[in-house]
Motif scaffolding. Structure first.
Motif, PDB file in Angstrom:
ATOM      1  N   LEU A   1       2.288   1.868  -3.436  1.00  0.00           N
ATOM      2  CA  LEU A   1       1.268   2.436  -4.316  1.00  0.00           C
ATOM      3  C   LEU A   1       1.078   3.929  -4.050  1.00  0.00           C
ATOM      4  O   LEU A   1       0.953   4.731  -4.986  1.00  0.00           O
ATOM      5  CB  LEU A   1      -0.061   1.699  -4.150  1.00  0.00           C
ATOM      6  CG  LEU A   1      -0.123   0.276  -4.683  1.00  0.00           C
ATOM      7  CD1 LEU A   1      -1.434  -0.401  -4.264  1.00  0.00           C
ATOM      8  CD2 LEU A   1       0.007   0.270  -6.204  1.00  0.00           C
ATOM      9  N   LEU A   2       1.063   4.287  -2.771  1.00  0.00           N
ATOM     10  CA  LEU A   2       0.918   5.699  -2.416  1.00  0.00           C
ATOM     11  C   LEU A   2       2.103   6.523  -2.919  1.00  0.00           C
ATOM     12  O   LEU A   2       1.926   7.647  -3.396  1.00  0.00           O
ATOM     13  CB  LEU A   2       0.755   5.864  -0.911  1.00  0.00           C
ATOM     14  CG  LEU A   2      -0.575   5.431  -0.316  1.00  0.00           C
ATOM     15  CD1 LEU A   2      -0.542   5.507   1.205  1.00  0.00           C
ATOM     16  CD2 LEU A   2      -1.724   6.260  -0.866  1.00  0.00           C
TER      17      LEU A   2
ATOM     18  N   ASP B   1       1.620  15.811 -12.335  1.00  0.00           N
ATOM     19  CA  ASP B   1       0.411  16.356 -12.964  1.00  0.00           C
ATOM     20  C   ASP B   1       0.041  17.734 -12.416  1.00  0.00           C
ATOM     21  O   ASP B   1      -0.281  18.644 -13.176  1.00  0.00           O
ATOM     22  CB  ASP B   1      -0.783  15.417 -12.772  1.00  0.00           C
ATOM     23  CG  ASP B   1      -0.629  14.113 -13.538  1.00  0.00           C
ATOM     24  OD1 ASP B   1       0.239  14.039 -14.440  1.00  0.00           O
ATOM     25  OD2 ASP B   1      -1.366  13.152 -13.221  1.00  0.00           O
TER      26      ASP B   1
ATOM     27  N   VAL C   1      -2.605  12.506   0.504  1.00  0.00           N
ATOM     28  CA  VAL C   1      -1.950  11.234   0.172  1.00  0.00           C
ATOM     29  C   VAL C   1      -0.636  11.114   0.937  1.00  0.00           C
ATOM     30  O   VAL C   1      -0.296  10.042   1.460  1.00  0.00           O
ATOM     31  CB  VAL C   1      -1.726  11.107  -1.358  1.00  0.00           C
ATOM     32  CG1 VAL C   1      -0.906   9.877  -1.690  1.00  0.00           C
ATOM     33  CG2 VAL C   1      -3.067  11.071  -2.082  1.00  0.00           C
TER      34      VAL C   1
ATOM     35  N   GLU D   1      -4.797  17.616  -2.256  1.00  0.00           N
ATOM     36  CA  GLU D   1      -4.839  16.187  -2.595  1.00  0.00           C
ATOM     37  C   GLU D   1      -3.491  15.521  -2.334  1.00  0.00           C
ATOM     38  O   GLU D   1      -3.428  14.412  -1.804  1.00  0.00           O
ATOM     39  CB  GLU D   1      -5.233  16.006  -4.061  1.00  0.00           C
ATOM     40  CG  GLU D   1      -6.686  16.290  -4.369  1.00  0.00           C
ATOM     41  CD  GLU D   1      -7.003  16.014  -5.830  1.00  0.00           C
ATOM     42  OE1 GLU D   1      -6.799  14.868  -6.272  1.00  0.00           O
ATOM     43  OE2 GLU D   1      -7.435  16.959  -6.508  1.00  0.00           O
TER      44      GLU D   1
ATOM     45  N   SER E   1       3.964   5.893  -5.532  1.00  0.00           N
ATOM     46  CA  SER E   1       3.803   6.047  -6.988  1.00  0.00           C
ATOM     47  C   SER E   1       2.749   7.098  -7.300  1.00  0.00           C
ATOM     48  O   SER E   1       2.931   7.943  -8.179  1.00  0.00           O
ATOM     49  CB  SER E   1       3.392   4.720  -7.629  1.00  0.00           C
ATOM     50  OG  SER E   1       4.408   3.775  -7.500  1.00  0.00           O
ATOM     51  N   ARG E   2       1.661   7.042  -6.557  1.00  0.00           N
ATOM     52  CA  ARG E   2       0.580   8.011  -6.772  1.00  0.00           C
ATOM     53  C   ARG E   2       1.059   9.428  -6.485  1.00  0.00           C
ATOM     54  O   ARG E   2       0.726  10.374  -7.212  1.00  0.00           O
ATOM     55  CB  ARG E   2      -0.600   7.650  -5.878  1.00  0.00           C
ATOM     56  CG  ARG E   2      -1.808   8.506  -6.119  1.00  0.00           C
ATOM     57  CD  ARG E   2      -3.025   7.967  -5.383  1.00  0.00           C
ATOM     58  NE  ARG E   2      -4.112   8.907  -5.494  1.00  0.00           N
ATOM     59  CZ  ARG E   2      -5.064   9.061  -4.607  1.00  0.00           C
ATOM     60  NH1 ARG E   2      -5.075   8.290  -3.534  1.00  0.00           N
ATOM     61  NH2 ARG E   2      -6.010   9.949  -4.766  1.00  0.00           N
TER      62      ARG E   2
ATOM     63  N   ARG F   1       0.839  -1.207   0.000  1.00  0.00           N
ATOM     64  CA  ARG F   1       0.000   0.000   0.000  1.00  0.00           C
ATOM     65  C   ARG F   1       0.870   1.253   0.000  1.00  0.00           C
ATOM     66  O   ARG F   1       0.601   2.213  -0.716  1.00  0.00           O
ATOM     67  CB  ARG F   1      -0.939  -0.020   1.220  1.00  0.00           C
ATOM     68  CG  ARG F   1      -1.746   1.215   1.416  1.00  0.00           C
ATOM     69  CD  ARG F   1      -2.869   1.321   0.426  1.00  0.00           C
ATOM     70  NE  ARG F   1      -3.658   2.513   0.716  1.00  0.00           N
ATOM     71  CZ  ARG F   1      -4.220   3.257  -0.207  1.00  0.00           C
ATOM     72  NH1 ARG F   1      -4.156   2.928  -1.465  1.00  0.00           N
ATOM     73  NH2 ARG F   1      -4.899   4.331   0.132  1.00  0.00           N
TER      74      ARG F   1
ATOM     75  N   GLU G   1       3.075  10.697  -9.424  1.00  0.00           N
ATOM     76  CA  GLU G   1       2.197  11.040 -10.549  1.00  0.00           C
ATOM     77  C   GLU G   1       1.458  12.349 -10.285  1.00  0.00           C
ATOM     78  O   GLU G   1       1.364  13.214 -11.153  1.00  0.00           O
ATOM     79  CB  GLU G   1       1.182   9.920 -10.794  1.00  0.00           C
ATOM     80  CG  GLU G   1       1.784   8.653 -11.356  1.00  0.00           C
ATOM     81  CD  GLU G   1       0.786   7.492 -11.391  1.00  0.00           C
ATOM     82  OE1 GLU G   1      -0.436   7.730 -11.187  1.00  0.00           O
ATOM     83  OE2 GLU G   1       1.230   6.355 -11.608  1.00  0.00           O
ATOM     84  N   MET G   2       0.923  12.480  -9.072  1.00  0.00           N
ATOM     85  CA  MET G   2       0.175  13.686  -8.722  1.00  0.00           C
ATOM     86  C   MET G   2       1.068  14.920  -8.751  1.00  0.00           C
ATOM     87  O   MET G   2       0.670  15.984  -9.236  1.00  0.00           O
ATOM     88  CB  MET G   2      -0.461  13.533  -7.339  1.00  0.00           C
ATOM     89  CG  MET G   2      -1.587  12.522  -7.288  1.00  0.00           C
ATOM     90  SD  MET G   2      -2.174  12.211  -5.598  1.00  0.00           S
ATOM     91  CE  MET G   2      -3.055  13.746  -5.300  1.00  0.00           C
TER      92      MET G   2
END
Length: 92
Positions: free
Chosen positions: A15-16, A26, A38, A34, A18-19, A12, A22-23
């Motif tokens: 995954l966070l 972006d 996270v 946001e 990586s997110r 988990r 990406e965030m």
């Protein structure tokens, strides 16, 4: 917590992470609510994993202490018994 649960926490967290990457790419703003949310979740997982590892280390330490022999390796219980009897005979 079991090894499986620890593995799930690590997965988990990955995954966070990586997110978050990406965030950040972006949104371009690391203070975006946001991203902060996270990041805080990732922080909570990190603290939880650190606690688990500390507990596991303490458990291993206690287990190794409990498994240690109370008698010196060089003396058998018979030899210790003979020493005790000699002591009692001498001072009786």
């Amino acid at each position: 917590m079991t090894h499986l649960e620890t593995s799930q926490l690590i997965q988990r967290l990955q995954l966070l992470q990586s997110r978050l990457c990406e965030m950040a790419s972006d949104l371009g703003n690391l203070t975006d609510p946001e991203i902060v949310a996270v990041s805080e979740e990732a922080d909570r997982l990190i603290v939880q994993l650190q606690r688990l590892r500390k507990e596991e280390a303490e458990y291993r330490k206690m287990s190794s202490l409990c498994n240690m022999s109370l008698l010196p390796a060089s003396q058998s219980t018979e030899e210790i018994g003979q020493q005790g009897r000699a002591f009692l005979s001498k001072y009786s």
